[in-house]
Design an enzyme around this catalytic site. Sequence first.
Site, PDB file in Angstrom:
ATOM      1  N   ARG A  86       1.028  -1.416   0.285  1.00  0.00           N
ATOM      2  CA  ARG A  86      -0.061   0.117  -0.036  1.00  0.00           C
ATOM      3  C   ARG A  86       0.789   1.202  -0.128  1.00  0.00           C
ATOM      4  O   ARG A  86       1.913   1.360   0.806  1.00  0.00           O
ATOM      5  CB  ARG A  86      -0.869   0.093   1.294  1.00  0.00           C
ATOM      6  CG  ARG A  86      -2.166  -1.001   1.241  1.00  0.00           C
ATOM      7  CD  ARG A  86      -3.093  -0.482   0.121  1.00  0.00           C
ATOM      8  NE  ARG A  86      -4.124  -1.221  -0.203  1.00  0.00           N
ATOM      9  CZ  ARG A  86      -4.506  -2.421  -1.075  1.00  0.00           C
ATOM     10  NH1 ARG A  86      -3.398  -2.645  -2.000  1.00  0.00           N
ATOM     11  NH2 ARG A  86      -5.432  -2.908  -1.086  1.00  0.00           N
ATOM     12  N   GLU A 139      -2.634   6.914  -5.504  1.00  0.00           N
ATOM     13  CA  GLU A 139      -2.750   6.261  -6.702  1.00  0.00           C
ATOM     14  C   GLU A 139      -4.554   6.279  -7.228  1.00  0.00           C
ATOM     15  O   GLU A 139      -4.698   6.156  -8.298  1.00  0.00           O
ATOM     16  CB  GLU A 139      -2.456   4.742  -6.718  1.00  0.00           C
ATOM     17  CG  GLU A 139      -3.216   3.772  -5.518  1.00  0.00           C
ATOM     18  CD  GLU A 139      -2.554   2.363  -5.422  1.00  0.00           C
ATOM     19  OE1 GLU A 139      -1.376   2.293  -5.363  1.00  0.00           O
ATOM     20  OE2 GLU A 139      -3.608   1.633  -5.429  1.00  0.00           O
TER      21      GLU A 139
HETATM   22  P1  NAD Z   1      -1.434 -10.630   5.281  1.00  0.00           P
HETATM   23  O1  NAD Z   1      -2.504 -10.272   6.247  1.00  0.00           O
HETATM   24  O2  NAD Z   1      -1.581 -12.420   4.822  1.00  0.00           O
HETATM   25  O3  NAD Z   1      -0.040 -10.548   6.057  1.00  0.00           O
HETATM   26  C1  NAD Z   1       0.233  -9.422   6.563  1.00  0.00           C
HETATM   27  C2  NAD Z   1       1.360  -9.443   7.505  1.00  0.00           C
HETATM   28  O4  NAD Z   1       1.625  -8.272   8.174  1.00  0.00           O
HETATM   29  C3  NAD Z   1       0.927 -10.366   8.889  1.00  0.00           C
HETATM   30  O5  NAD Z   1       1.544 -11.545   8.886  1.00  0.00           O
HETATM   31  C4  NAD Z   1       0.916  -9.400  10.044  1.00  0.00           C
HETATM   32  O6  NAD Z   1       1.327 -10.042  11.096  1.00  0.00           O
HETATM   33  C5  NAD Z   1       2.048  -8.544   9.284  1.00  0.00           C
HETATM   34  N1  NAD Z   1       2.170  -7.253  10.023  1.00  0.00           N
HETATM   35  C6  NAD Z   1       0.995  -6.383  10.553  1.00  0.00           C
HETATM   36  N2  NAD Z   1       1.650  -5.387  11.207  1.00  0.00           N
HETATM   37  C7  NAD Z   1       2.672  -5.302  11.076  1.00  0.00           C
HETATM   38  C8  NAD Z   1       3.799  -4.400  11.438  1.00  0.00           C
HETATM   39  N3  NAD Z   1       3.530  -3.260  12.051  1.00  0.00           N
HETATM   40  N4  NAD Z   1       5.168  -4.614  11.306  1.00  0.00           N
HETATM   41  C9  NAD Z   1       5.381  -6.043  10.482  1.00  0.00           C
HETATM   42  N5  NAD Z   1       4.552  -6.596  10.104  1.00  0.00           N
HETATM   43  C10 NAD Z   1       3.287  -6.491  10.408  1.00  0.00           C
HETATM   44  O7  NAD Z   1      -1.609 -10.029   4.195  1.00  0.00           O
HETATM   45  P2  NAD Z   1      -0.995 -10.301   2.537  1.00  0.00           P
HETATM   46  O8  NAD Z   1      -2.063 -10.908   1.623  1.00  0.00           O
HETATM   47  O9  NAD Z   1       0.240 -11.016   2.609  1.00  0.00           O
HETATM   48  O10 NAD Z   1      -1.108  -8.671   1.597  1.00  0.00           O
HETATM   49  C11 NAD Z   1       0.230  -7.733   2.317  1.00  0.00           C
HETATM   50  C12 NAD Z   1      -0.246  -6.723   1.572  1.00  0.00           C
HETATM   51  O11 NAD Z   1      -0.223  -6.749   0.168  1.00  0.00           O
HETATM   52  C13 NAD Z   1      -1.295  -5.915   1.893  1.00  0.00           C
HETATM   53  O12 NAD Z   1      -0.953  -4.601   1.987  1.00  0.00           O
HETATM   54  C14 NAD Z   1      -2.138  -5.969   0.839  1.00  0.00           C
HETATM   55  O13 NAD Z   1      -3.209  -5.082   0.718  1.00  0.00           O
HETATM   56  C15 NAD Z   1      -1.257  -5.830  -0.552  1.00  0.00           C
HETATM   57  N6  NAD Z   1      -1.614  -6.481  -1.772  1.00  0.00           N
HETATM   58  C16 NAD Z   1      -1.247  -5.804  -2.995  1.00  0.00           C
HETATM   59  C17 NAD Z   1      -1.604  -6.406  -4.117  1.00  0.00           C
HETATM   60  C18 NAD Z   1      -0.962  -5.775  -5.429  1.00  0.00           C
HETATM   61  O14 NAD Z   1      -1.583  -6.018  -6.495  1.00  0.00           O
HETATM   62  N7  NAD Z   1       0.115  -4.982  -5.334  1.00  0.00           N
HETATM   63  C19 NAD Z   1      -2.231  -7.726  -4.032  1.00  0.00           C
HETATM   64  C20 NAD Z   1      -2.726  -7.974  -3.214  1.00  0.00           C
HETATM   65  C21 NAD Z   1      -2.237  -7.697  -1.760  1.00  0.00           C
END
Ligand code: NAD
Length: 328
Positions: free
Chosen positions: A234, A263
Site C-alpha cells: 500500500r 494512486e
Molecule cells: P497478510 O494479512 O497475509 O499478511 C500481512 C502480515 O503483516 C501479517 O503476517 C501481519 O502479522 C504483518 N504485520 C501487521 N502489522 C505489522 C507491522 N507493524 N510490522 C510488520 N508486520 C506486520 O497480507 P498479504 O495478503 O500478505 O498482503 C500484504 C499486502 O499486500 C497488503 O497491504 C495488501 O493490501 C497488499 N496487496 C497488494 C497487491 C498488489 O497487487 N499490489 C495484491 C494483494 C495484496
Amino acid sequence: MKIFCFGTLAVEEPYARAWGKEQGIEVGITSQPLSTATVELAKGYDGVSTKGIVPVTADVYATLESFGIKQLAVRQVGVDNQDVAAATQHGITLTNVASYSPRAIAEMGVTQAMSLLRHIGVYQDRMHNGDFTWDAETISTEIFNCTVGLIGAGHIGSATAQIYSALGAKVLTYDPSYDAALEPYTTYTDKETILKEADIISLHTPLLPATKNMIDAAAFKKMKPNAILINMSRGELVDTAALINALKTKEIAGAGLDTLANEVAFFTQKKPYADTPQDFQKLNAMPNVIVTPHVAFFTKLAVKNGLEIALNDAQAIISGKRSRHAVN
Ligand code: NAD
C-alpha cells in the site's frame, strides 16, 4: 439466484460466465466500479461483488439494503476503500479474498528488485541517450550475496521469503506474528536490523495506523546507500516526499513501487501525462525507480481464483450460510 459483478475486468468475464453456468446462477456484469452513480444496476439482484480502489460510501450500502441485498463480496485483499462500519450498519456482510495467488505479487516484487539490482533502468536511460558505458555507479551484486529484509510475512511476504531463499539470498523477516513454517526460509529479527542490514527491503504489511508512513525520513537515514525499497503493498506505508528525497540525495539506491499513496487519483485510468500527480512524475523520471500501476496481482491464476472465491462467498451468504472470509 442472481449476482451482479461491479468493476469487472475484461479478463474476469470468461471466468464469471463459466462460474455462473456451472452454478446455475445468473451473473450480471459491468466494468464500472460500485459507487453512488452505479449502484442502481444491482436492483433486482440477490447479491453483489466488486473490485477496485474507488471509495464505497455509506449511501451505496443504504441503497443495496433497500434492494434487499445482504452482502458485498470484494474480489481483492484490501477493503480500505470500503466503509466497514457503514456496511455493518446497513446489514451488509463484506467479504474479501485474502489470498488468491500470493506468488503473483511476490514474483512482481522480486522481478522489480532484480531489475533494480542489475540497474536495467539506468542502462536503458543511458542507451536512449547514446551512452553504452558502465561504471562504478552500475556495478551490481549477485542476489545470493544480498540480504533481503521483509517487513510483514503473511501470505505474500511468506511467498516472497521462499523465492528469495531459493535464489540463495539471506532473508531476514520482521513480523510481530511468528510463523514456524517460515523457519527454513528466513531468520526473524527486528525492524531496526532490517533497515540497517538489508540490501533489499520489501514491504508486505496491510495499511494500518501502525504501518502508515512506517518508512519515513528517519527510516531512510538508517538504510544502506545501496538499499532498494520494494513496496507492492500500500502506498501509504511509505512517506512519498521522504522517499523522493532519499532517492535524490542517494540515501538509498532505488525503489520498486506497485502502489502509491495517491494512486486512486489516476491508477486504472487513462490520463494526459501532464495531469498525473507531481510526485508520480518525479519518481517515474528516475531510472532507478520502477512504478507499476497496482498490477502485481494481475496473473491468470490470481484473476480466476479471486473471482471464484468471491462469488462462492456471495452465493453462500445469499443462501443463509456463513463465509469464513467475512470482514464484519
Ligand atoms: P497478510 O494479512 O497475509 O499478511 C500481512 C502480515 O503483516 C501479517 O503476517 C501481519 O502479522 C504483518 N504485520 C501487521 N502489522 C505489522 C507491522 N507493524 N510490522 C510488520 N508486520 C506486520 O497480507 P498479504 O495478503 O500478505 O498482503 C500484504 C499486502 O499486500 C497488503 O497491504 C495488501 O493490501 C497488499 N496487496 C497488494 C497487491 C498488489 O497487487 N499490489 C495484491 C494483494 C495484496
